[in-house]
Write a protein that holds these residues in place. Structure first.
Motif, PDB file in Angstrom:
ATOM      1  N   ALA A 160       0.833  -1.208   0.000  1.00 48.68           N
ATOM      2  CA  ALA A 160       0.000   0.000   0.000  1.00 48.68           C
ATOM      3  C   ALA A 160       0.867   1.258   0.000  1.00 48.68           C
ATOM      4  O   ALA A 160       0.562   2.230  -0.707  1.00 48.68           O
ATOM      5  CB  ALA A 160      -0.918  -0.009   1.213  1.00 48.68           C
ATOM      6  N   THR A 161       1.947   1.246   0.776  1.00 47.86           N
ATOM      7  CA  THR A 161       2.855   2.403   0.809  1.00 47.86           C
ATOM      8  C   THR A 161       3.450   2.664  -0.565  1.00 47.86           C
ATOM      9  O   THR A 161       3.509   3.816  -1.032  1.00 47.86           O
ATOM     10  CB  THR A 161       3.982   2.158   1.826  1.00 47.86           C
ATOM     11  N   TYR A 162       3.866   1.600  -1.229  1.00 45.05           N
ATOM     12  CA  TYR A 162       4.423   1.708  -2.585  1.00 45.05           C
ATOM     13  C   TYR A 162       3.392   2.278  -3.556  1.00 45.05           C
ATOM     14  O   TYR A 162       3.692   3.187  -4.347  1.00 45.05           O
ATOM     15  CB  TYR A 162       4.889   0.323  -3.028  1.00 45.05           C
TER      16      TYR A 162
ATOM     17  N   LEU B 143      10.338  -5.160  -3.936  1.00 47.09           N
ATOM     18  CA  LEU B 143       9.168  -5.177  -3.060  1.00 47.09           C
ATOM     19  C   LEU B 143       8.343  -6.439  -3.276  1.00 47.09           C
ATOM     20  O   LEU B 143       8.029  -7.155  -2.327  1.00 47.09           O
ATOM     21  CB  LEU B 143       8.310  -3.937  -3.302  1.00 47.09           C
ATOM     22  N   VAL B 144       7.971  -6.703  -4.517  1.00 49.88           N
ATOM     23  CA  VAL B 144       7.146  -7.879  -4.809  1.00 49.88           C
ATOM     24  C   VAL B 144       7.885  -9.160  -4.428  1.00 49.88           C
ATOM     25  O   VAL B 144       7.277 -10.114  -3.920  1.00 49.88           O
ATOM     26  CB  VAL B 144       6.741  -7.886  -6.296  1.00 49.88           C
ATOM     27  N   THR B 145       9.197  -9.183  -4.647  1.00 48.27           N
ATOM     28  CA  THR B 145       9.983 -10.366  -4.286  1.00 48.27           C
ATOM     29  C   THR B 145       9.902 -10.647  -2.795  1.00 48.27           C
ATOM     30  O   THR B 145       9.638 -11.777  -2.367  1.00 48.27           O
ATOM     31  CB  THR B 145      11.456 -10.169  -4.697  1.00 48.27           C
ATOM     32  N   THR B 146      10.118  -9.634  -1.973  1.00 47.73           N
ATOM     33  CA  THR B 146      10.103  -9.840  -0.523  1.00 47.73           C
ATOM     34  C   THR B 146       8.682 -10.076  -0.002  1.00 47.73           C
ATOM     35  O   THR B 146       8.502 -10.803   0.974  1.00 47.73           O
ATOM     36  CB  THR B 146      10.728  -8.641   0.201  1.00 47.73           C
TER      37      THR B 146
ATOM     38  N   ILE C 245      10.881  -0.211   3.190  1.00 42.10           N
ATOM     39  CA  ILE C 245      11.121   0.452   1.905  1.00 42.10           C
ATOM     40  C   ILE C 245      12.377   1.316   1.991  1.00 42.10           C
ATOM     41  O   ILE C 245      13.196   1.357   1.066  1.00 42.10           O
ATOM     42  CB  ILE C 245       9.891   1.286   1.508  1.00 42.10           C
ATOM     43  N   GLY C 246      12.558   1.992   3.120  1.00 40.29           N
ATOM     44  CA  GLY C 246      13.782   2.766   3.305  1.00 40.29           C
ATOM     45  C   GLY C 246      15.018   1.886   3.315  1.00 40.29           C
ATOM     46  O   GLY C 246      16.070   2.267   2.791  1.00 40.29           O
TER      47      GLY C 246
END
Length: 364
Positions: A157-159, A176-179, A223-224
């Motif tokens: 959602a943040t992305y 992101l999708v990988t993790t 994300i950071g």
């Protein structure tokens, strides 16, 4: 079985189906992101630096004929232009990786497909979490399975919110999708816990406040951390571009690093995320202390979860201080940021699984 119990069981079943459906669509988004990285062109910085580097292999210096005041020509030797990969001080960089600048039409199509699939997977994911909440009639983060699925949902959602705000962050889609896939895979295979009610200590409105803040903080800090890790690799790559005589990255690594934002952009992005979320993490600890007083009669008891939450806070405070100190900017501060996020991960996985304390009542 009464009607209410049957409804709750059905909701829990549909929740599981939706989580698995989300994983399937996330997998398609992962493949689309791979295609974007393969077919999309390199970033503007990467293309410029690569072109200069390739040209330098055939001509290190250029000779030109210069006519001065209409008189006879002379020959002057011009040095090659310096490879500029870092931003000027005080400039506001825009990430220049896939989906931001310099992308080919084909790569951009795959990128748009990847984002669309990510949105679809997120919808499945969010409804699955909602059904889980309805099945237990409480906040859907009472155990590690629920926390993990909600954590992954908030990260996505943040992305998507950053994309909706026109921020050029599509470059983070692949990691992101990988993790998220790894997190959900671990949740459904190792951490899964059947729907159940909580112990009395957790029946409090502070469950909604404290844990929701912890989830939002962790998802944003993740994300950071991704941006920080990419910064370290990209920074090393740019240093090697400026010093071509030294040890170089391999062909595959170069291909990847040419497709991520410049080091300066990644550094600023990571700092802004961490600095923005740090007050929320501070409030998370304070809210936990208030809840502890209501549940156990003391604000602070040096429980392992409390200790590691405080250690994480101190680590991020050191990072933010280092980032503002001239001698610690750059790679040193980035290492501190990764250590801080490592403390957050240990606080979640290590403390919950390997250490017994007052926060162990929810089980895995």
């Amino acid at each position: 079985m009464n009607l209410a119990a049957e409804v709750n069981e059905n909701l829990a079943h549909y929740s599981n189906v939706l989580i698995y459906s989300a994983m399937a669509v996330y997998t398609l988004a992962f493949l689309a992101h791979i295609a974007e990285w393969v077919f999309g062109s390199r970033s503007a910085v990467g293309r410029t630096a690569a072109a200069i580097t390739a040209d330098a292999e055939t001509a290190q210096r250029a000779e030109v004929t210069v006519r001065v005041g209409g008189q006879g020509g002379g020959t002057a030797v011009l040095d090659r232009p310096k490879i500029v990969t870092r931003s000027a001080a005080g400039s506001r960089d825009v990430p220049d990786g896939p989906g931001a600048a310099g992308g080919t039409e084909q790569g951009d199509v795959y990128g748009r497909i990847a984002v669309g699939l990510t949105v679809l997977a997120f919808l499945f994911h969010a409804v699955g979490v909602l059904f889980r909440a309805l099945s237990v009639r409480r906040a859907p983060w009472g155990n590690m399975y629920e926390f993990s699925t909600t954590f992954a949902m908030v990260a996505v959602a943040t992305y998507l919110v950053l994309l909706a705000l026109k921020k050029n962050v599509r470059w983070i889609g692949l990691p992101l999708v990988t993790t998220v896939l790894l997190d959900l895979g671990l949740a459904v295979s190792v951490l899964y816990t059947a729907s159940d009610q909580l112990v009395p200590a957790l029946h409090s409105y502070w469950l909604w406040i404290h844990v929701s803040c912890a989830i939002v903080s962790g998802a944003s800090l993740y994300i950071g951390a991704v941006a920080t890790l990419l910064y370290l690799f990209r920074d090393r790559y740019e240093v090697q571009l400026e010093n071509p005589e030294g040890k170089q990255f391999g062909r595959f690594a170069k291909s990847v690093l040419q497709r991520v934002p410049s080091a300066a952009s990644l550094d600023k992005f990571a700092y802004r995320i961490n600095a923005t979320i740090f007050p929320l993490w501070t409030f998370t600890i304070i809210a936990g202390a208030i809840w502890a007083e209501a549940a156990w009669g003391r604000y602070w008891g040096w429980d392992p979860k409390e200790v590691w939450s405080f250690i994480t806070w101190v680590a991020y405070a050191c990072y933010l201080h280092a980032r503002a100190t001239a001698g610690w900017k750059g790679r040193k501060a980035a290492y501190l940021a990764l250590i801080a996020f490592g403390c957050y991960l240990f606080n979640y996985y290590g403390v919950n699984i390997f250490i017994t304390g007052k926060h162990s009542y929810a089980g895995v």
